[in-house]
Design a protein around this motif. Structure first.
Motif, PDB file in Angstrom:
ATOM      1  N   ILE A  30      30.634  37.234  38.158  1.00  0.00           N
ATOM      2  CA  ILE A  30      31.968  36.655  37.996  1.00  0.00           C
ATOM      3  C   ILE A  30      32.202  36.253  36.551  1.00  0.00           C
ATOM      4  N   ASN A  31      33.406  36.531  36.049  1.00  0.00           N
ATOM      5  CA  ASN A  31      33.838  35.970  34.777  1.00  0.00           C
ATOM      6  C   ASN A  31      34.420  34.598  35.100  1.00  0.00           C
ATOM      7  N   THR A  32      33.645  33.561  34.848  1.00  0.00           N
ATOM      8  CA  THR A  32      34.034  32.218  35.261  1.00  0.00           C
ATOM      9  C   THR A  32      35.175  31.630  34.438  1.00  0.00           C
ATOM     10  N   GLN A  33      35.428  32.188  33.260  1.00  0.00           N
ATOM     11  CA  GLN A  33      36.483  31.656  32.403  1.00  0.00           C
ATOM     12  C   GLN A  33      37.886  32.057  32.872  1.00  0.00           C
ATOM     13  N   SER A  34      38.011  33.225  33.512  1.00  0.00           N
ATOM     14  CA  SER A  34      39.346  33.716  33.857  1.00  0.00           C
ATOM     15  C   SER A  34      39.608  33.791  35.363  1.00  0.00           C
ATOM     16  N   SER A  35      38.685  33.336  36.189  1.00  0.00           N
ATOM     17  CA  SER A  35      38.871  33.358  37.645  1.00  0.00           C
ATOM     18  C   SER A  35      39.286  31.971  38.135  1.00  0.00           C
ATOM     19  N   LYS A 184      42.657  34.493  41.657  1.00  0.00           N
ATOM     20  CA  LYS A 184      42.440  35.598  40.724  1.00  0.00           C
ATOM     21  C   LYS A 184      40.936  35.657  40.499  1.00  0.00           C
ATOM     22  N   ILE A 185      40.361  36.821  40.745  1.00  0.00           N
ATOM     23  CA  ILE A 185      38.937  37.021  40.563  1.00  0.00           C
ATOM     24  C   ILE A 185      38.733  38.115  39.532  1.00  0.00           C
ATOM     25  N   ASP A 186      38.022  37.788  38.476  1.00  0.00           N
ATOM     26  CA  ASP A 186      37.694  38.730  37.408  1.00  0.00           C
ATOM     27  C   ASP A 186      36.177  38.909  37.454  1.00  0.00           C
ATOM     28  N   MET A 187      35.723  40.138  37.667  1.00  0.00           N
ATOM     29  CA  MET A 187      34.283  40.359  37.874  1.00  0.00           C
ATOM     30  C   MET A 187      33.829  41.687  37.306  1.00  0.00           C
ATOM     31  N   ASN A 188      32.544  41.795  37.116  1.00  0.00           N
ATOM     32  CA  ASN A 188      31.898  43.059  36.769  1.00  0.00           C
ATOM     33  C   ASN A 188      31.056  43.485  37.943  1.00  0.00           C
TER      34      ASN A 188
END
Length: 192
Positions: A30-35, A184-188
């Motif tokens: 998870i990109n914790t800054q933008s989720s 909103k979930i931003d992930m790799n």
């Protein structure tokens, strides 16, 4: 292992990352800054937004996906969202939300993703205040290489969970029993 609601929402969008074989494992970070996760509600006077303020997990985690035609079943543990980690604009609103969700008896909202159908509809079980309900959530996704961003708004009725919307100031302010959960979930996403 207890983790945040974002894990369940992350898993719902994995069906967009590639064409799956019958059974496959993936790693997710998870990109914790933008989720984020928010609750939106209304009263007969105004509206309010409450944010989930718990630190999101930064470690990678694994999910198992099983494809059956147009349906992808997800195997994972149930996920837990700590009720006391929701914060509203005013301390009294925060206390009211925690009391409404009966945090002393039920300190977590429990989520479990059951499956994804038609590549964009997540079937989710939610348990609040000891009551379970099942929902379908339409996902909006964008994929760029290994990065996946998913957005959705999920509508819930608190009375479905046996909860009664609070009234304040001798009934002059009444909370609407319908709320929205926006995320909103931003992930790799990586192959196992």
């Amino acid at each position: 292992m207890r983790v945040s609601i974002l894990h369940i929402l992350l898993i719902t969008v994995l069906s967009f990352s590639s064409a799956y074989s019958q059974s496959e494992k993936k790693r997710v970070k998870i990109n914790t800054q933008s989720s984020y996760v928010e609750i939106h509600g209304t009263t007969n006077v105004n509206s309010f937004n409450c944010h989930y303020n718990a630190k999101l997990p930064e470690n990678e985690f694994e999910v198992k996906l099983i494809k059956k035609g147009e349906v992808i079943e997800i195997q994972h543990e149930a996920l837990f969202l700590k009720v006391l980690s929701f914060k509203c604009p005013h301390p009294q609103m925060t206390d009211d939300l925690h009391d409404l969700l009966e945090y002393e008896n039920y300190p977590f909202i429990i989520f479990q993703l059951k499956k994804i159908s038609n590549n964009k509809i997540a079937h989710i079980m939610i348990e609040m205040a000891g009551e379970k309900q099942f929902y379908k959530v339409n996902l909006n996704n964008s994929l760029d290489n290994n990065q996946l961003v998913s957005n959705a708004i999920m509508e819930l009725c608190i009375s479905d969970f046996g909860l009664k919307a609070p009234e304040k100031f001798f009934g002059m302010v009444k909370v609407n029993e319908n709320i929205e959960v926006e995320f909103k979930i931003d992930m790799n996403i990586y192959d196992k």
